[in-house]
Design an enzyme around this catalytic site. Structure first.
Site, PDB file in Angstrom:
ATOM      1  N   GLY A 148      -6.198   0.261   0.950  1.00 14.63           N
ATOM      2  CA  GLY A 148      -5.207   0.994   0.776  1.00 14.63           C
ATOM      3  C   GLY A 148      -3.957   0.640   1.211  1.00 14.63           C
ATOM      4  O   GLY A 148      -3.637  -0.468   1.549  1.00 14.63           O
ATOM      5  N   CYS A 149      -2.962   1.183   0.551  1.00 10.49           N
ATOM      6  CA  CYS A 149      -1.491   0.641   0.848  1.00 10.49           C
ATOM      7  C   CYS A 149      -1.059   0.421   2.158  1.00 10.49           C
ATOM      8  O   CYS A 149      -0.384  -0.432   2.541  1.00 10.49           O
ATOM      9  CB  CYS A 149      -0.599   1.721  -0.148  1.00 10.49           C
ATOM     10  SG  CYS A 149      -0.614   3.352   0.308  1.00 10.49           S
TER      11      CYS A 149
END
Lengths: 345, 345, 345, 345
Positions: A148-149
């Site tokens: 995920g970012c």
């Protein structure tokens, strides 16, 4: 040339993959899928790609696509990606999944935050695609769970402190600020221009699904279960994440020591840059690139360390990191196709 | 009608005072000063004010201005304001100083962060102009030290927890995000449009001069010396501050209890609004208004409370609060001239 | 107090009416409608209105509402407004319609651009609500067709030239730039933040439905049929329209003459301000206000006049003008409730 | 490898050249100059360039630099560039000048708009660096006058109409909208974030210095002296110019004919893309690239053609075009180093 497919090519991570892969010297994009735009060419949908990527979009059919591509990037919603991964692996493709479906290695954690998991066996096989921490595993993997970012920026920012056992694991705070592209391209009135411009807000306070992902990786590094506070905020800009990370140190130290800790930890890493002492990065410095830039501060009044970590949420936080993972899996140079400089301004 | 003067009327706090005071039913703006624009009318400089405020700007001369105004607002740089305050007080005016010159009651703290202080006696006399905490003192004051923007949002966000002795005073983190107008209107290349748009950055990490101001007020409330981590960030928007405040609770509690704590603490306050449980404010909700909106979260996994506090940095964080202070000093209704609603969008 | 209702209170024009009317000294908002939010209070939906407008939203029922309100503002989509207008007029209410349904007095023109018209008789009765041109008719009207945003800025910018017969009617170009709120608040991916930020585009080139409205009013002023080129552009900002208007003059003139023409034409108008010669307005100067600011240029090289006209699309371009029309209909002071100054920045 | 120097490397056009040239496969940047930052490395000044361009900045000394570079890019202010060009030509370097000093071939026109010209002989020699119109001359030139940003978008947008003699030359209007980076990076309060965000304005109406440059090139194409109306506007975005161009046709035509005119005119051009009929470009489609995208409309009601032309003002409008010119001068592939795709979003 490696033939690749982008499954779900019209969302923001698909677009970013298309941009990066169409310029990658060792890759040929041989399939692009979209359910709603099947039959249109990519450059009809996105005129910016005219003369760059004119391939026709097609509906997702694993049989057809597996014949054209030996590696597929999945840009599908959570819950949809897991079965697509299974389908492509069964047909001999390598898979880089940009959804969350294989990020949490414990099925029960996944199920608590996302819903039922229907491919438990693959959960065990998937490599968590953060090269700075799992490079060797990635090289050998068939299936990558692309991070995920927010976790990418937080984990890279915290790793040296955790590994070096410098901080009280009960005092970690992650205060993250993200551009709007992190919310994806969906017809949601809350991300209309006039609903986010000229404002800042926190959202999903204490409830964001990237929390268990950060905790999983931090716990692995620490060798014990760690919980963090994680608060995401929405910033009126297109791209970028800045995470401000706080923790209490547990033995005497100073800025020089901690700054060197970071420089040493990342000295071989092509995509992590440590700022000089006293300097802190701006998300603009990494925009459209695969870099994670990090600034280090030690507050001797309170004994706390403050780390500022920035990435582009769609590049190092998603599609750029996916390309980096592909490079590792295929034995390409790790930075191949990822060597641009952030434009200023 | 109360005759007032705005000293330094062409900067952003001066402009905001001009906007608010020109619509205030009990006030007449009788003097506006500017060294660089003296001789021009206000609406020549700022066509938005045409037919609203056409008064001529004049150079600062305390003798002349004290004859025309019985209350003056000082929008001067730090270090310049202190002597102007002295001059106007000596001529019988009330003074509301929007600089930092009288905010820190201990001269040595001021001198450590800002430079020499040449009016020590007035330091003792000045009332810290945060009405929610010092209303009675403000009503009787001749000289108001109008609070800083970040301190306003952080102190209001933390006060109920401190007063109620709910938190470990060694665990307070203030992560603040501000629009660009907080940097003022000066020819500084770092705040050019193209230098801040599409980016977020932290600045003055661990070194911002609002830190001692927050600590002074938190310490007063706590009855002991408290230190906080304070990290400001620059956000690509004109106005607004959102402060995310973290602290560890020291006894068992839950969201319901803490939410009620906030509602009770501020129930008589006209300018503080507590969001319903589970909701958090956006800076857009208070833009151009004097409100401070607060959201409350309790994370039972970690025992931490997370508070989100938003203001408009130029209104409640500067000029609106100055008008609120004026209303209190003059016995006007506290909300007079401050009753607008944030425009959406 | 005049009791009013806002029909369709949750879109952007409804919100702007709620902001303006809740602060209007002669008005009480007695009903707010929304189909999707009926049952919620306005401030639950929009926390910015907390303590300002806490009234409950209700579904649209003309019988109920006509009992509570003697004047209604219709913020409904085109095609829906016409029958609502009929319903409220039949129940004795005055109606100010913010849709396009009664703007085009020729039914066939309406039908060519918008679709079938089912209330031809009311078309004839409706007054076109641009007070600067139709004040006397508005004062006596039961039904107001509140003008479109682009037409307001273009017509006010062109009227003195047309009335004075200064220009070749075959040479009028209207190049207009609008903030995104003009597109309304609908779940349309093309107005997502990330789809409009950092970009400018023209849209509906030669086909925008405000074209016949501009032409109708210009033709009325000219006494003959006039066609114009009208090109709207989308600008990455919330509010504001700037129209740059070009025309060829037909007899010798100079800037002084033309500038005076504008000053004289609008000298009694409370909401039109002419900039000094050589100065041109910024949309920021009229943001959140009911002003139209105009700059005048004459290019003696080409004999062309260039007019720059700015408004706030939601205020003078919609809801502010609706309030101005209400003031005229009811005999209130024309500027009542509309006297704020644009905040800077 | 071609050794090049960037003279004035710290402004926006210098930064864009540094970005493009540091990734160009046939070029080595061997010198970078800055008077104020001499002695610092480029990446110290601009951390985005860390590990990309760490070269030390030096003061401008033609002798030293001519030894290191055989082609120099001048990013100096108007009036300063002309003598620098002379100095480098005298030392055997090729010169691409990004200022206006050699754009206007008639010295008296230059002097009317910019000030004295001290290198008349070079004026005659310089090639106007718009490859689409002057490719052969550019290939043979020692000195390139790199075009202005507005002229690039306007001339490319108008050229097919002029060449094809489709329009009345007395009816050309150029309404241009530019991002803020066009104003450069100077400590000018009028381009502070808070002075341009959330606003649009026209500036230098009828007086912008790009007017004679547009007219020079249009006149060359027409074979007679042409005057245009040119109005620039400032848009709250970093990059991009959109020019909306209007003209009256002089003989019967239709959209199909005019659209084909554009397609044919530019069919061999690598950097001009014509949109399909009915579609119009967004500046986002060409951001950070060297493309000029064009949309064509014919309004049969009025007989007018409306052209929408977009570029990135710093790329095709400045530094990208300079690289294109270098490629032509050196016999490189014209698109070398200029083949990226605009990132979305």
């Amino acid at each position: 040339m490696l033939n690749v497919a982008i499954i779900g090519a019209t969302g923001y991570t698909g677009l970013e993959l298309a941009r990066l892969l169409s310029a990658h010297p060792k890759v040929k994009i041989s399939a692009l899928t979209s359910e709603s735009k099947a039959g249109m060419s990519y450059s009809q949908c996105f005129p910016a790609f005219k003369n760059k990527l004119d391939l026709e979009l097609e509906a997702l059919n694993p049989d057809t696509i597996a014949k054209k591509a030996s590696l597929v990037f999945l840009c599908l919603p959570h819950q949809e990606a897991m079965e697509a991964a299974k389908d492509f692996l069964a047909r001999g493709c390598r898979v880089i999944d940009l959804s969350a479906d294989f990020r949490l290695s414990a099925a029960e954690v996944y199920e608590a935050w996302y819903g039922p998991h229907r491919c438990h066996d693959l959960l065990k096989e998937a490599a968590y695609g953060l090269p700075e921490l799992h490079r060797e595993q990635i090289k050998k993997a068939r299936l990558i769970a692309n991070p995920g970012c927010y976790p990418t920026s937080c984990i890279l920012g915290l790793a040296p402190l955790i590994k070096g056992k410098w901080i009280d694991l009960k005092t970690i705070h992650c205060d993250a600020k993200s551009g709007v592209s992190g919310a994806g391209k969906k017809a949601d009135p809350s991300i209309l221009f006039c609903e986010v411009h000229e404002g800042v807000k926190a959202y999903k306070v204490g409830q964001h699904r990237h929390t268990p992902e950060i905790e999983q990786e931090i716990s692995r590094l620490a060798g014990e279960k760690v919980m963090v506070s994680f608060t995401p905020h929405l910033i009126p800009m297109d791209r970028g994440i800045l995470s401000t990370l706080y923790a209490q140190t547990i033995r005497p130290t100073d800025l020089k020591i901690l700054h060197r800790l970071y420089e040493d930890f990342y000295k071989e890493e092509p995509f992590v840059r440590i700022r000089p002492s006293g300097e802190f990065p701006d998300t603009r410095d990494v925009r459209f690139t695969n870099y994670c830039d990090i600034g280090v501060h030690f507050d001797d009044r309170t004994g706390r360390v403050v780390i500022v970590s920035v990435i582009d949420n769609l590049t190092k936080g998603a599609s750029g990191q996916a390309v980096q993972n592909m490079n590792l899996m295929m034995g390409f140079n790790e930075t191949e196709g990822l060597d641009s400089t952030a434009p200023l301004p």
